[in-house]
Design a protein around this motif. Structure first.
Motif, PDB file in Angstrom:
ATOM      1  N   LEU A 545       0.853  -1.171  -0.274  1.00 44.55           N
ATOM      2  CA  LEU A 545      -0.015  -0.053   0.033  1.00 44.55           C
ATOM      3  C   LEU A 545       0.783   1.189   0.031  1.00 44.55           C
ATOM      4  N   ASP A 546       1.906   1.394   0.728  1.00 41.29           N
ATOM      5  CA  ASP A 546       2.763   2.429   1.033  1.00 41.29           C
ATOM      6  C   ASP A 546       3.776   2.599  -0.394  1.00 41.29           C
ATOM      7  N   ARG A 547       3.950   1.596  -1.069  1.00 40.56           N
ATOM      8  CA  ARG A 547       4.734   1.655  -2.378  1.00 40.56           C
ATOM      9  C   ARG A 547       3.713   2.082  -3.512  1.00 40.56           C
ATOM     10  N   LEU A 548       2.666   1.699  -3.459  1.00 37.39           N
ATOM     11  CA  LEU A 548       1.495   1.985  -4.292  1.00 37.39           C
ATOM     12  C   LEU A 548       1.203   3.525  -4.162  1.00 37.39           C
ATOM     13  N   LEU A 549       0.963   3.993  -3.035  1.00 43.55           N
ATOM     14  CA  LEU A 549       0.613   5.339  -2.659  1.00 43.55           C
ATOM     15  C   LEU A 549       1.552   6.360  -3.170  1.00 43.55           C
ATOM     16  N   THR A 550       2.731   5.895  -2.781  1.00 43.88           N
ATOM     17  CA  THR A 550       3.974   6.935  -3.320  1.00 43.88           C
ATOM     18  C   THR A 550       4.266   6.931  -4.780  1.00 43.88           C
ATOM     19  N   GLN A 551       3.859   5.789  -5.603  1.00 43.04           N
ATOM     20  CA  GLN A 551       4.106   5.696  -6.916  1.00 43.04           C
ATOM     21  C   GLN A 551       3.079   6.716  -7.691  1.00 43.04           C
ATOM     22  N   ALA A 552       1.855   6.376  -6.891  1.00 40.71           N
ATOM     23  CA  ALA A 552       0.633   7.220  -7.214  1.00 40.71           C
ATOM     24  C   ALA A 552       0.827   8.640  -7.259  1.00 40.71           C
TER      25      ALA A 552
END
Length: 589
Positions: A545-552
């Motif tokens: 989730l953290d990586r996804l939000l950072t990428q987004a």
């Protein structure tokens, strides 16, 4: 029974019933690793490919693709509709199904009342059967059946009987209130009660669970009406029942095809010749409800109509419900009989093998449909081709989104020679067909597009498989404005569904998505194996989730910066950019 089944009860039922116990009571399961396996009950196979996951409360067959929760299993295994499956599952759990009262409808009928009505119908059928065997009048009916070639065994299989030519044969023997409710008594204008069926051969109509829900009656002479059916009652809805379905399922629970004929005697006569896959639509045109019911049992339906004008007209009337029911994997054929023949007379004249040959080689729906127009319109002229488009397109628009729909539009384009006619204008972009091979790859953590699952896919799959993870999302202060990534809409949709419905496991969450646009995606995510140990689920989800939000955020920030340089930003976009830059400067995640 009136009233909706409360959603809360369905959720509780799915939590209370262990899907392993349910399926094991129908199909013996064997423990293998974390799952239970068996040979699939929905297709023929030599080695087990049917898997049941106890944690997810979910089943899946790697051979045929059948999948779902406990309710889905009962719908597929016992050929039930949704309400019937919930009722059977409640019976398995020892619970009674509650109903929400509906304003302006008649009061909810008690379960005991329904049991009394079913018992009465059994008693009436037994009375009619006894009259056929023992009474002097019944002997005339028995003689008629023998002239039609109906044996005693066949009459017993279909519970055939005879209603005496008396005004109060039933009224003097059984509870009149129940007889009225069941449609077996009629009340005259002056309040007098009399039997609905008199002097007729009786055909009990049984539902899939062997319960008698209505009757059909045929006269022995030329009086009218020739056939008479039970009226609509709390037990009987002719738009949802077909004659002979219970008897068909007793012979073969998974028939290769089902033949839809026009009358009771057609069904019985064909059964007499060993053709046990015919049903009749109870004197009415086959509805979409009929077809959906039959398609749950077999993927191929063959409409059989007399070859006269009335038969041809009936065949064309069947097109509208047929097109609405044709999802991928389903097939409909049209079988028009020679003039002056019905199924009974034709099978006697030609023999069983030739009749079955006709069934197997009947026209496909596409051949019949376009052939119908080709015979009526001059397709060598522009006007005829224009009429073809105007007449055919409304039918094709009814087709569910599928490969078949695209192919039908392609055929229309070919026949009409209209270059601008494009199936893609009328059909949404199709998702890749989710065949068993794809699911095998998903199950082995081998998606088609890459060797590694994306952060979005891992996060959404883990959320579907563990709805409680939504609490970890709530703990983060996430500003969804401007955030966009593959699957973002579905991710937010699932989070909202969990917030609204509080599903306790995957099976309950899946039930929330039954018959929605997202249902297929939810099933695929429930099956996806992210290869995460149970004690690592929260950590992996949080990390994904953290990586996804950072990428987004990085993607959204880049997009805004680029747009600011080329086109300029409006006030709302400027404020969003300011917040993102501030969060980035403070190292916020």
């Amino acid at each position: 029974m009136s009233g909706r089944i409360p959603r809360e009860f369905i959720d509780e039922l799915l939590v209370r019933v262990d899907i392993v116990d349910l399926i094991d009571s129908h199909v013996p399961l064997k423990k293998t690793g974390n799952n239970f396996v068996a040979r699939c009950p929905f297709h023929t196979e030599k080695t087990p490919s049917f898997s049941v996951n106890q944690k997810k409360q979910f089943f899946y067959c790697f051979g045929c693709g059948a999948s779902g929760n406990a309710i889905s299993f009962l719908m597929d295994f016992s050929h039930l509709d949704f309400v019937e499956a919930v009722e059977d599952l409640a019976g398995f759990a020892g619970l009674e199904v509650p109903r929400e009262s509906i304003e302006y409808h008649r009061p909810e009928q008690k379960k005991d009342d329904l049991k009394s009505l079913h018992a009465l119908m059994e008693q009436a059928a037994a009375f009619y059967a006894e009259q056929l065997r023992a009474s002097n009048e019944g002997k005339k009916a028995a003689t008629y059946l023998k002239t039609r070639g109906v044996s005693g065994d066949c009459a017993g299989d279909f519970m055939l009987g005879y209603a005496p030519d008396e005004w109060k044969a039933l009224a003097t023997r059984f509870n009149q209130t129940l007889l009225l409710e069941a449609g077996l008594l009629v009340s005259s204008e002056n309040g007098q009660l009399y039997d609905r069926f008199r002097g007729r051969i009786m055909f009990p109509i049984r539902d899939k669970r062997a319960r008698i829900v209505g009757f059909g009656g045929r006269v022995l002479d030329n009086s009218l009406p020739k056939y008479l059916n039970s009226p609509e009652t709390s037990l009987f809805h002719k738009g949802k029942e077909v004659y002979g379905l219970y008897e068909l399922l007793q012979k073969n629970a998974k028939p290769q095809r089902i033949l839809i004929v026009e009358g009771y005697m057609d069904v019985i006569s064909l059964a007499q010749f060993g053709i046990h896959y015919a049903v009749a639509a109870l004197g009415t045109a086959a509805s979409q409800a009929h077809l959906d019911l039959l398609f749950r049992i077999s993927s191929e339906l063959v409409f059989c109509f007399d070859g006269d004008k009335a038969g041809r007209e009936a065949a064309w009337r069947a097109m509208e419900p047929a097109f609405s029911s044709l999802k991928d994997g389903r097939q409909i054929r049209i079988m028009l009989l020679p003039q002056n023949h019905d199924p009974d007379s034709l099978v006697r004249e030609e023999g069983v093998d030739r009749f079955i040959g006709r069934v197997q080689t009947a026209e496909t729906l596409s051949e019949y449909f376009f052939g119908h127009f080709s015979k009526k319109l001059n397709l060598s002229e522009m006007e005829g081709r224009a009429q073809l488009v105007n007449k055919a397109k409304p039918y094709l628009d009814k087709l569910p989104e599928s490969v078949f729909k695209e192919m039908m539009f392609a055929r229309l384009k070919e026949l009409s020679k209209w270059a601008s006619l494009n199936a893609l204008e009328n059909a949404a972009t199709l998702t890749p067909k989710q065949d068993p091979k794809q699911y095998r790859k998903i199950g082995r953590n081998q998606p088609q597009d890459s060797g590694r699952l994306s952060s979005a896919r891992v996060a959404i799959a883990l959320l579907v498989q563990n709805p409680g993870l939504a609490e970890l999302v709530e703990q983060r202060e996430i500003d969804w404005n401007g955030l966009d990534f593959s699957g973002a809409a579905l991710f937010k949709n699932i989070l909202q569904m969990i917030a609204d419905k509080s599903p306790s496991n995957t099976a309950v969450l899946m039930e929330c998505y039954r018959d929605t646009a997202e249902e297929k995606s939810i099933k695929a995510l429930a099956l996806l194996d992210a290869q995460v140990a149970d004690d690592k689920v929260e950590a992996v989800f949080s990390d994904s989730l953290d990586r996804l939000l950072t990428q987004a955020r990085e993607t959204a920030l880049t997009r805004l910066l680029n747009k600011g340089k080329t086109e300029g930003l409006d006030a709302q976009e400027k404020e969003l950019l300011r917040k993102m830059l501030t969060a980035q400067n403070f190292g916020a995640k």
